[in-house]
Design a protein around this motif. Structure first.
Motif, PDB file in Angstrom:
ATOM      1  N   ALA A   1      38.408  25.823  52.149  1.00  0.00           N
ATOM      2  CA  ALA A   1      39.685  26.803  52.132  1.00  0.00           C
ATOM      3  C   ALA A   1      39.805  27.244  53.515  1.00  0.00           C
ATOM      4  O   ALA A   1      39.164  27.184  54.272  1.00  0.00           O
TER       5      ALA A   1
ATOM      6  N   ILE B   1      42.417  30.587  55.467  1.00  0.00           N
ATOM      7  CA  ILE B   1      43.261  31.601  55.354  1.00  0.00           C
ATOM      8  C   ILE B   1      43.704  31.991  56.638  1.00  0.00           C
ATOM      9  O   ILE B   1      43.068  32.093  57.627  1.00  0.00           O
TER      10      ILE B   1
ATOM     11  N   THR C   1      46.915  31.327  52.040  1.00  0.00           N
ATOM     12  CA  THR C   1      45.770  30.631  51.721  1.00  0.00           C
ATOM     13  C   THR C   1      46.131  29.013  51.416  1.00  0.00           C
ATOM     14  O   THR C   1      47.004  28.858  50.944  1.00  0.00           O
TER      15      THR C   1
ATOM     16  N   TYR D   1      43.905  25.572  49.902  1.00  0.00           N
ATOM     17  CA  TYR D   1      42.478  24.843  49.387  1.00  0.00           C
ATOM     18  C   TYR D   1      42.507  23.338  49.106  1.00  0.00           C
ATOM     19  O   TYR D   1      43.408  22.827  48.870  1.00  0.00           O
TER      20      TYR D   1
ATOM     21  N   THR E   1      37.728  31.233  45.871  1.00  0.00           N
ATOM     22  CA  THR E   1      38.815  31.873  46.363  1.00  0.00           C
ATOM     23  C   THR E   1      38.217  32.358  47.547  1.00  0.00           C
ATOM     24  O   THR E   1      37.159  32.963  47.792  1.00  0.00           O
TER      25      THR E   1
ATOM     26  N   SER F   1      39.069  34.862  51.090  1.00  0.00           N
ATOM     27  CA  SER F   1      39.505  36.295  51.276  1.00  0.00           C
ATOM     28  C   SER F   1      38.901  36.736  52.677  1.00  0.00           C
ATOM     29  O   SER F   1      37.891  36.006  53.359  1.00  0.00           O
TER      30      SER F   1
END
Length: 115
Positions: free
Chosen positions: A49, A51, A57, A59, A68, A70
């Motif tokens: 992933a 960001i 974002t 994946y 997820t 962050s």
């Protein structure tokens, strides 16, 4: 000196959850794209992933809907929430910071998914 320090790895049963964190120092964190990669035994390192500095974002197909990513620019941290873990997710997970073609890496944290 740039440092990326991962934490949160461990042993979890299939279907369980883990939250990985990466604490960064020595960089202007907010301008860096941050990523999580993993490397399973006998396999190449792969992107899990990512960001961007602006919060966009993306994946790997294998983790979409389960993981997820962050970031918290105030704390210079990037997190990876991993749910519905599968044995195939077993790997060493690495944090990366990149900007203008320059990459920095953490030392990794081991995630083992097994019953």
């Amino acid at each position: 000196q740039v440092q990326l320090v991962e934490s949160g790895g461990g042993l979890v049963q299939p279907g369980g959850s883990l939250r990985l964190s990466c604490a960064a120092s020595g960089i202007v964190f907010s301008i860096y794209d941050m990523g999580w990669y993993r490397q399973a035994p006998g396999k190449q390192r792969e992107l899990v992933a990512r960001i961007t500095s602006r919060g966009k974002t993306n994946y790997a197909d294998s983790v979409k809907g389960r993981f997820t990513i962050s970031r918290d620019n105030a704390k210079n941290t990037v997190n990876l929430q991993m749910d519905s873990l599968e044995p195939e997710d077993t790997a060493v997970y690495y944090c990366s910071a990149s900007e203008d073609g320059m990459y920095y890496w953490g030392k990794g944290t081991l995630v083992t998914v097994s019953s």
